[in-house]
Design a protein around this motif. Structure first.
Motif, PDB file in Angstrom:
ATOM      1  N   ASP A   1      34.481  44.119  40.751  1.00 29.00           N
ATOM      2  CA  ASP A   1      35.568  44.520  41.645  1.00 29.00           C
ATOM      3  C   ASP A   1      36.521  43.343  41.835  1.00 29.00           C
ATOM      4  N   SER A   2      37.798  43.637  42.003  1.00 31.60           N
ATOM      5  CA  SER A   2      38.792  42.581  42.181  1.00 31.60           C
ATOM      6  C   SER A   2      38.505  41.731  43.419  1.00 31.60           C
ATOM      7  N   ASP A   3      37.835  42.323  44.410  1.00 35.76           N
ATOM      8  CA  ASP A   3      37.511  41.605  45.644  1.00 35.76           C
ATOM      9  C   ASP A   3      36.121  40.982  45.629  1.00 35.76           C
ATOM     10  N   SER A   4      35.388  41.072  44.510  1.00 33.02           N
ATOM     11  CA  SER A   4      34.017  40.560  44.497  1.00 33.02           C
ATOM     12  C   SER A   4      34.000  39.027  44.461  1.00 33.02           C
ATOM     13  N   LEU A   5      32.833  38.467  44.731  1.00 31.98           N
ATOM     14  CA  LEU A   5      32.661  37.011  44.809  1.00 31.98           C
ATOM     15  C   LEU A   5      33.227  36.307  43.583  1.00 31.98           C
TER      16      LEU A   5
ATOM     17  N   TYR B   1      20.900  39.683  41.377  1.00 26.77           N
ATOM     18  CA  TYR B   1      22.089  40.528  41.538  1.00 26.77           C
ATOM     19  C   TYR B   1      23.333  39.678  41.832  1.00 26.77           C
ATOM     20  N   LEU B   2      23.221  38.732  42.749  1.00 26.74           N
ATOM     21  CA  LEU B   2      24.370  37.884  43.090  1.00 26.74           C
ATOM     22  C   LEU B   2      24.798  37.024  41.905  1.00 26.74           C
ATOM     23  N   CYS B   3      23.838  36.568  41.099  1.00 23.84           N
ATOM     24  CA  CYS B   3      24.187  35.804  39.894  1.00 23.84           C
ATOM     25  C   CYS B   3      24.966  36.671  38.911  1.00 23.84           C
ATOM     26  N   VAL B   4      24.575  37.938  38.797  1.00 17.56           N
ATOM     27  CA  VAL B   4      25.300  38.870  37.926  1.00 17.56           C
ATOM     28  C   VAL B   4      26.706  39.096  38.468  1.00 17.56           C
ATOM     29  N   VAL B   5      26.833  39.313  39.778  1.00 18.83           N
ATOM     30  CA  VAL B   5      28.155  39.516  40.393  1.00 18.83           C
ATOM     31  C   VAL B   5      29.069  38.332  40.088  1.00 18.83           C
ATOM     32  N   MET B   6      28.586  37.121  40.317  1.00 21.83           N
ATOM     33  CA  MET B   6      29.410  35.930  40.101  1.00 21.83           C
ATOM     34  C   MET B   6      29.666  35.667  38.621  1.00 21.83           C
ATOM     35  N   GLY B   7      28.667  35.929  37.782  1.00 22.51           N
ATOM     36  CA  GLY B   7      28.845  35.741  36.338  1.00 22.51           C
ATOM     37  C   GLY B   7      29.908  36.663  35.776  1.00 22.51           C
ATOM     38  N   VAL B   8      29.869  37.933  36.174  1.00 24.50           N
ATOM     39  CA  VAL B   8      30.883  38.889  35.721  1.00 24.50           C
ATOM     40  C   VAL B   8      32.251  38.480  36.261  1.00 24.50           C
ATOM     41  N   SER B   9      32.309  38.065  37.524  1.00 24.51           N
ATOM     42  CA  SER B   9      33.580  37.653  38.128  1.00 24.51           C
ATOM     43  C   SER B   9      34.211  36.488  37.371  1.00 24.51           C
ATOM     44  N   LEU B  10      33.402  35.501  37.037  1.00 23.90           N
ATOM     45  CA  LEU B  10      33.918  34.331  36.333  1.00 23.90           C
ATOM     46  C   LEU B  10      34.265  34.640  34.879  1.00 23.90           C
ATOM     47  N   GLY B  11      33.600  35.633  34.299  1.00 26.61           N
ATOM     48  CA  GLY B  11      33.826  35.976  32.899  1.00 26.61           C
ATOM     49  C   GLY B  11      35.007  36.900  32.649  1.00 26.61           C
ATOM     50  N   GLN B  12      35.425  37.633  33.665  1.00 30.38           N
ATOM     51  CA  GLN B  12      36.527  38.575  33.482  1.00 30.38           C
ATOM     52  C   GLN B  12      37.875  37.889  33.654  1.00 30.38           C
ATOM     53  N   ARG B  13      38.842  38.324  32.866  1.00 31.30           N
ATOM     54  CA  ARG B  13      40.205  37.826  33.023  1.00 31.30           C
ATOM     55  C   ARG B  13      40.856  38.455  34.243  1.00 31.30           C
ATOM     56  N   GLN B  14      41.874  37.780  34.727  1.00 24.49           N
ATOM     57  CA  GLN B  14      42.620  38.341  35.836  1.00 24.49           C
ATOM     58  C   GLN B  14      43.401  39.555  35.346  1.00 24.49           C
ATOM     59  N   ARG B  15      43.339  40.630  36.091  1.00 28.22           N
ATOM     60  CA  ARG B  15      44.070  41.843  35.732  1.00 28.22           C
ATOM     61  C   ARG B  15      45.487  41.733  36.292  1.00 28.22           C
ATOM     62  N   VAL B  16      46.466  41.934  35.422  1.00 33.04           N
ATOM     63  CA  VAL B  16      47.870  41.910  35.837  1.00 33.04           C
ATOM     64  C   VAL B  16      48.419  43.322  35.689  1.00 33.04           C
ATOM     65  N   VAL B  17      48.932  43.852  36.778  1.00 37.35           N
ATOM     66  CA  VAL B  17      49.449  45.220  36.829  1.00 37.35           C
ATOM     67  C   VAL B  17      50.971  45.172  36.792  1.00 37.35           C
ATOM     68  N   ALA B  18      51.562  46.062  36.017  1.00 41.61           N
ATOM     69  CA  ALA B  18      53.026  46.135  35.947  1.00 41.61           C
ATOM     70  C   ALA B  18      53.572  46.886  37.158  1.00 41.61           C
TER      71      ALA B  18
ATOM     72  N   VAL C   1      49.487  40.553  45.571  1.00 42.65           N
ATOM     73  CA  VAL C   1      48.052  40.798  45.561  1.00 42.65           C
ATOM     74  C   VAL C   1      47.723  41.761  46.696  1.00 42.65           C
ATOM     75  N   LEU C   2      47.039  42.846  46.357  1.00 36.52           N
ATOM     76  CA  LEU C   2      46.531  43.788  47.352  1.00 36.52           C
ATOM     77  C   LEU C   2      45.019  43.602  47.406  1.00 36.52           C
ATOM     78  N   THR C   3      44.499  43.330  48.582  1.00 37.91           N
ATOM     79  CA  THR C   3      43.081  43.007  48.718  1.00 37.91           C
ATOM     80  C   THR C   3      42.520  43.587  50.008  1.00 37.91           C
ATOM     81  N   HIS C   4      41.213  43.713  50.045  1.00 37.37           N
ATOM     82  CA  HIS C   4      40.522  44.114  51.269  1.00 37.37           C
ATOM     83  C   HIS C   4      39.906  42.916  51.966  1.00 37.37           C
ATOM     84  N   GLY C   5      40.115  41.726  51.438  1.00 37.14           N
ATOM     85  CA  GLY C   5      39.623  40.511  52.075  1.00 37.14           C
ATOM     86  C   GLY C   5      38.199  40.171  51.695  1.00 37.14           C
ATOM     87  N   GLN C   6      37.673  39.123  52.300  1.00 32.68           N
ATOM     88  CA  GLN C   6      36.357  38.605  51.940  1.00 32.68           C
ATOM     89  C   GLN C   6      35.214  39.278  52.678  1.00 32.68           C
ATOM     90  N   TRP C   7      35.459  39.810  53.845  1.00 33.28           N
ATOM     91  CA  TRP C   7      34.367  40.312  54.675  1.00 33.28           C
ATOM     92  C   TRP C   7      34.310  41.828  54.645  1.00 33.28           C
TER      93      TRP C   7
END
Length: 197
Positions: free
Chosen positions: A182-186, A48-65, A167-173
């Motif tokens: 998720d934008s806040d995922s690993l 599961y963690l490998c999938v989380v990190m793989g998706v995170s690294l594979g997705q482009r950064q989302r830029v909101v207007a 950047v709006l975030t909920h942080g790491q913890w």
């Protein structure tokens, strides 16, 4: 609730049941079953963690207007204006920027997003936290159901800062760090609001 959040909740529930099963097997002295149970739990979480990190690294950064909302559950945040505080230049050549963010509660009852944090980044990857000591409505303000408030966080940035984004975030913890995509995922690139400055 998103499908990826439901998946995480399902995994947590499955883990809880597995831990109980391992505990029962241990009390009975069934060492082989304990080893198998622990191996399954660890194996599934590693995958599961490998999938989380793989998706995170594979997705482009989302830029909101500016003007486009970012929603976290029922709470939505929309940058409506950014302005430089006139006549303000600190000795170390920094500028003071005020970012107006409309905070809207789409729910029926009053609520807050107590984990939300904001910071600015520029094109060089430099980061600036919200300036302390500036009073006003906070991003974490309690908002009545169906209502909106405007928060105006202030940031001190370098005079040469360009390509600024909020950047709006909920942080790491927090639990979102384990939600796939998720934008806040690993290791995920944070969603940024382009401020046009």
């Amino acid at each position: 609730m998103k499908a990826t959040e439901i998946l995480l909740l399902g995994l947590v529930g499955w883990t809880a049941i597995g831990v109980v099963g391992v505990g029962v097997s241990r009390r009975r002295g069934e060492r082989q079953r304990v080893r198998q149970g622990v191996a399954w739990l660890m194996g599934v979480w590693v995958v599961y963690l490998c999938v989380v990190m793989g998706v995170s690294l594979g997705q482009r950064q989302r830029v909101v207007a500016m003007g486009e909302p970012q929603c976290f559950g029922d709470m939505c945040f929309r940058v409506i204006r950014v302005e430089e505080v006139p006549g303000f230049l600190i000795r170390d050549q920094r500028r003071l920027l005020r970012v107006s963010v409309q905070v809207t509660n789409r729910g029926r009852r009053a609520q807050t997003d107590g984990l939300i944090r904001a910071y600015l980044v520029d094109g060089q990857g430099r980061r600036w936290a919200r300036s302390a000591g500036v009073n006003g409505v906070q991003l974490t303000a309690r908002v009545a159901g169906g209502d909106s408030v405007v928060s105006e966080p202030v940031f001190k940035v370098a005079a040469d800062a360009a390509g600024l984004g909020l950047v709006l975030t909920h942080g790491q913890w927090q639990p979102g760090v384990l939600v796939i995509g998720d934008s806040d995922s690993l290791l995920h690139r944070k969603t940024v609001v382009a401020l046009g400055r």
